[in-house]
Design an enzyme around this catalytic site. Structure first.
Site: not given
Length: 287
Positions: A97, A172, A240
């Protein structure tokens, strides 16, 4: 049977590479901590390499699942990076990701060498990786995607091309936005149920069958009530991801007030020492 490489033997990459080997593919793995790659090779009968370049040498498809943008660049670029060991006509599939920016950046560099590039972040967590039941959202051209779809299917229950390079990472981001709001709502709901003197498990059983039902409720509701968070997708990684989301939102002028607020709530959890707790630990912050 294909010759494949997998870079990153973390809680996701280790089982994902294992599923590829279980399907009969010849898999070479690389990990920054060599002991993990050696353990994987011993367990699955594959090979391990000292550098990403060595792992990628001769591979038809190179997969990666590492930590963040900088980690990805470190295994892709440079003299010992994967691109240096890949031949024209091969494909790099990134399951990390990351930002859409780095996905497009690396895709351009790969394309300059006639190497295909698919950004393919995953959802489903460690359990999904171990059970071969991940959801994978991809960005890239359709021809390149068609060449790797079956390989991705070795560890995915659902895989879809969402658009051009970067579209997988953007999808995502949508996933993480939705999860953040859902987990905070679930935390508040379970907290309210306890304060109201209700049987939390009974509440979950009833409302999970109605409009409030969700994956988070089914898989995290009961452990939240038990104050159990030493598992699952870590708060540090969620922060994150949300940092990437908020940076992209700033660039495309999307308004994400709830996401920004929940990101700060996760910061509170980190200050409580919960950086490695599961993301459902938002409930502990309310106590």
């Amino acid at each position: 049977m294909a010759k494949l490489a997998f870079l990153g033997m973390g809680v996701m990459g280790y089982p994902m590479a294992g599923h590829l080997a279980a399907k009969g593919h010849e898999v070479t793995v690389y990990n920054r901590t060599a002991a993990k790659a050696e353990a994987w090779a011993k367990e699955h009968g594959g090979h391990c390499a000292d550098t990403p370049r060595a792992a990628a040498d001769g591979a038809e498809v190179v997969f990666a699942c590492v930590g963040n943008d900088d980690d990805l660049r470190s295994v892709v670029l440079g003299e010992d990076g994967a691109l240096a060991g890949m031949d024209a006509g091969t494909v790099f599939v990134d399951h990390t990701t990351t930002s859409a920016i780095v996905a497009r950046e690396l895709a351009e560099l790969a394309n300059d060498k006639s190497i295909g590039f698919i950004d393919a972040p995953v959802s489903g967590g460690q359990a999904g990786a171990e059970n071969g039941a991940l959801t994978v959202m991809c960005g890239g051209d359709s021809e390149t995607y068609a060449r790797v779809e079956d390989h991705i299917g070795c560890f995915a229950k659902s895989c879809r091309l969402m658009g051009e390079q970067g579209a997988g990472q953007l999808t995502k981001m949508v996933n993480q936005i939705c999860i953040a709001g859902l987990v905070q709502g679930l935390s508040e709901g379970m907290h309210f149920a306890q304060k109201a003197g209700l049987d939390g498990d009974a509440v979950l059983d009833v409302i999970s069958k109605g409009a409030a039902g969700s994956w988070q409720m089914e898989n995290r509701g009961s452990t939240m009530l038990k104050d159990e968070f030493e598992f699952g997708f870590a708060v540090d990684w969620m922060r994150k991801d949300l940092g990437i989301v908020l940076e992209e939102a700033n660039a495309n002028d999307a308004s994400l007030p709830v996401t920004a607020l929940v990101d700060q709530f996760y910061h509170d959890v980190q200050k409580m020492g919960g950086g490695r707790w599961d993301t459902s630990s938002l409930m502990r912050r309310l106590k």
